[in-house]
Every structure is written in C-alpha cells, then in structure tokens.
Write an enzyme that holds these catalytic residues in place. Structure first.
Site, short mmCIF file in Angstrom:
data_model
loop_
_atom_site.label_atom_id
_atom_site.label_comp_id
_atom_site.label_asym_id
_atom_site.label_seq_id
_atom_site.Cartn_x
_atom_site.Cartn_y
_atom_site.Cartn_z
N HIS A 1 42.07 39.16 34.02
CA HIS A 1 40.99 39.64 34.76
C HIS A 1 39.99 38.40 35.21
CE1 HIS A 1 41.84 43.47 33.89
NE2 HIS A 1 41.59 43.52 32.18
N HIS B 1 45.30 38.67 28.20
CA HIS B 1 44.96 39.77 29.26
C HIS B 1 43.47 39.66 29.87
CE1 HIS B 1 44.61 44.29 29.78
NE2 HIS B 1 43.16 43.95 29.98
N GLU B 2 42.74 39.07 29.18
CA GLU B 2 41.27 38.75 29.77
C GLU B 2 41.42 37.42 30.82
OE1 GLU B 2 39.28 41.03 29.44
OE2 GLU B 2 40.13 41.95 27.80
#
Length: 458
Positions: free
Chosen positions: A29, A25-26
């Site tokens: 980003h 998920h990170e």
C-alpha cells in the site's frame, strides 16, 4: 526439553513469517501511495501501544505491541461534506434507511455521530497545503492500485514461497520402497489395528516382502510410482503376481497374491466419501505393505497450480464461513471434533507449526517444507481475505472506488454534472458492524483453538 524448544521455535518461525507478510502487505500500500503523491503519516506493524517508532521524512515507521495486523495512515481518506450541506444532515442513503419512524431516534443519532466523527477525523489529517495530496482526490484507478497493492504483495509472496517449496525443497511423495509390512490382513471396517490369533496373514508378509525392499516390477511391468503399484494390487485380488524387488542391491523374485478386502473410499482431499450418512467402502486387492516417502523437486509449472489450489481452498472456506463457524462453535462447546479443513486462528496455526517442528524422526528438510507450506498458504489467505468487498478491508475500498467510477460514467452518459467522490464515511456504521463480526469470529476461533484444537497428527 528438546521437543519443547523445537515447539517454541516452530511457533516463532510462523509468528515472524506472519509479521513479515503483514509488513510487506503494508509496503504494497505504502509504495504506490507515495508514488501517487498521497501524504502518508504512519506505517505501523501491529495494533495497540507503540513500542518503537522512528520518523523518516513525513512518515512515522513503527511497531506496536500486538503484531497481528498493520496499517498505513493516508490523509483525507473520506471526502468532506458537500458545499452548503450541514454536517448533521449529511447522513443520507444507508443511514436514512435505518432512521425510519420505526427505529429509535437514539440509534439514528448514534449512526450520525459515527459518520460525522469519521469525516472530521479525516479532515483533521489534512494540513495546510496538503489539500491536493489526499487519498480521496486520487483518480479511481490510482486508488484501486493503492488498495490492491497489499493483497497483490501477499499473492507474490505466496508464489515465491510455493516456488521455493516445490522447486527447491520438493514435496513428499510415496516411493516404491517399503517402509512397513503388515503381519496380518485387517479390513478397514475391522475397528482395530492390532493383529490377533486367527487373523489371516497379510499377503506381503506371506510372500516374504521386507521393509526396505524396493519393488522394481510386477509381472514384468516396471513400477515407477506407488500409485501405479497400488493400482495393480487393487485390481488383482486373488491373482498371483510375480514381484521383483531390489533387496540390498540384489534382485529377489517373490509371488504375491493380493487378498480381497474392504477398504474405505477417499476423495481427492483424502477425506472418506460418505453416502446416506455412512462412509463408503469397496472390495479391492490388499497386500499389507506401506511405502516410504521422499522429497521430490517439482517443475516450475507446478507452482501456479499450487497457488491456485491454496486460493481455491480459502475461497471455499470464506463462502461457507457461516456454517463452518457454527460447526466450530458446536465442536468447541460440545463433545464433537473440529473439521481439519475448517477455519482456525493464528493460535491454531502456531500450534500446528510447533507440532511440526517437534516431530521426532522427521528430517529437517521435511519440517522446512511444512513450514514454507504454512507460510505460503497464510499469504494466499491474506490475499483472498483482504479482497472481500467489505470495509474496512481493502476489497471494500476497491468496491467503493469502482462504484464511484460507474456513477461518474452514468452521469457523463446522461450529460449530468460530475457527482464527485463517493461519501464513504456514510458506510461507517456498516464498517463498525463488520469490525464487531470479525472480532467475534476471531475470539471464537482462538477459544476453539485453545480448548478443542484441530488435530492433524493423530
């Protein structure tokens, strides 16, 4: 001892899967932020004390003590105070609405401090020469891409995991092979599950059906699924049926007469249908036979609907979250039982995974299928939850960027000066409140999962 080890293994599998999901998920980003030139100072998995880190280039990569979250640190998350405006007077809008004469001045000063501290902390991250590499200076569409990257990564993971689950391993489906044949006929409303003297013999046992028999046809109609077979039996109460079974490779014909009996009505999710507070029953044909199940691989067309169902389930939980939390609290602090379809914490998810891994006489393939299903659903949850339009969640940043785009469009339409970036630091009091609510919700769910866990296995 073996069951305990399997239980621990199941918990560890889900924990590692969750950490990997958070890490990716990170990454969702991190990658677009770096592509767009934003300076990223940290990429961290977990919260609390750092237990390992390594700096590569301008970014520190590390793992923290509590691996139940993650973040990346981008410089310049909040725009600075507008030129000529005093920092202590920058808290307009939401803050001014709270700072009426009816509110204590101390609360207003506290909110002002939150806003100013956030703005100053953001300004401190910007080094000399990095003014053009801040997050707030990105065009709106790039900020949205950066913030969407994390949830989209979880969506992709959910699709991949469901694809492996459905197309590679398969899902459990009832077959026309019998696993058990009841000795007696009991209605659903009998209130017991054991036979007693005087109970009528179940039609399947009376017909001579045995566990392991594979039902091939009924009255000359080929039976290709358990659903088809069940429908014939339900609609044939009192009617003798000619049933052909495959028993040890030989065809055996028996006469089966389904018995009219009361059965509970269930909805598509397997829950009893209620009317006026009472569970609905109906009279249907009953044979007293149970199917075996086997894993059946699904086509690629089944993947996206499965992901959609998982997302829909999460949306339903979030929409009804206040009432579900109340129900959870009532069950946790009272004698009631938890709703098996209600929210749970990572503690509850880990417990279920451990129980699945420790189940006796369950094939490894079925356990692997259950584990993949849990991880796929977790990623669907992370996708939906992070899109909730509240700061500090990704959805809050996306909503802020969209509001800025709309505001600039209206200014351009009215031939007014560009209003500049939205001062999202002013939302820090609201963000602080959201964090408190999420923390309280997490504590409630963890407590409930410890003292009154959801029981899925009886």
């Amino acid at each position: 001892m073996e069951s305990v080890l399997l239980y621990i293994l199941g918990v560890l599998i889900i924990l590692v899967g969750l950490v990997v999901s958070i890490g990716l998920h990170e990454v969702g980003h991190l990658v677009p932020a770096k592509i767009f030139g934003v300076r990223v100072t940290q990429y961290m998995i977990g919260f609390g004390k750092t237990i390992w880190s390594r700096k590569k280039g301008e970014t520190e990569y590390g793992v923290k003590m509590v691996p139940l979250g993650g973040y990346i640190s981008m410089i310049g998350m909040f725009p600075p105070t507008a030129p000529g405006e005093r920092a202590t007077e920058s808290t307009t809008g939401f803050i001014q609405q709270l700072s009426t004469s009816k509110e204590p001045a101390r609360r207003a000063r506290y909110f002002d401090t939150l806003v100013q501290d956030a703005r100053e902390a953001s300004a401190d991250t910007i080094g000399a020469g990095d003014e053009d590499r801040t997050f707030y200076r990105l065009p709106v569409w790039k900020r949205i891409v950066v913030m969407l990257g994390g949830p989209v990564m979880n969506l992709i993971l959910s699709v991949v995991l469901f694809a492996v689950l459905l197309m590679g391993i398969g899902t459990a489906q009832s077959t026309t092979t019998l696993s058990a044949v009841s000795e007696c006929a009991l209605s659903s409303t009998a209130g017991r599950t054991t036979c007693e003297s005087g109970d009528p013999q179940a039609p399947g046992a009376a017909a001579g059906l045995q566990p392991g028999d594979r039902i091939m046809s009924i009255d000359g109609e080929t039976m290709s699924s358990w659903e088809q077979l069940s429908a014939v039996i339900r609609d044939s109460a009192g009617d003798p049926l000619s049933v052909v079974v495959d028993r040890d490779g030989a065809d055996v014909t028996v006469s089966l007469t389904p018995l009219l009996t009361e059965r509970y009505v269930y909805d598509a999710n397997g829950r009893p249908v209620e009317r006026d507070g009472e569970e609905v029953v109906q009279d249907v044909g009953f044979a007293g036979i149970s199917p075996t199940s086997e894993l059946v691989q699904q086509p690629a067309t089944a993947v996206l609907p499965a992901v959609g169902d998982a997302i829909g389930g999460v949306v339903n939980v979030i929409v009804n979250l206040p009432q579900r939390l109340v129900d959870t609290a009532v069950a946790a602090f009272g004698p009631g039982e938890r709703d098996p379809n209600g929210p749970m914490s990572v503690v509850g998810v880990g417990r279920i995974a451990g129980e699945v891994a420790a189940l006796d006489e369950v094939p490894i393939a079925s356990k692997a299928s259950a584990m993949l299903g849990i991880l796929a659903s977790l990623n669907a949850m992370l996708f939906v939850f992070n899109l909730v339009p509240l700061l500090p969640l990704d959805g809050g940043h996306i909503l802020t960027a969209l509001f800025e785009a709309v505001r600039r469009w209206f200014a351009k339409l009215r031939r007014k000066p560009d209003p500049g970036p939205v001062d999202s630091a002013k939302l820090m009091p609201l963000t602080f409140g959201v964090v408190i609510v999420l923390g309280a919700m997490s504590l409630l769910l963890i407590y409930a999962d410890i003292v009154k866990p959801i029981n899925l296995f009886g």
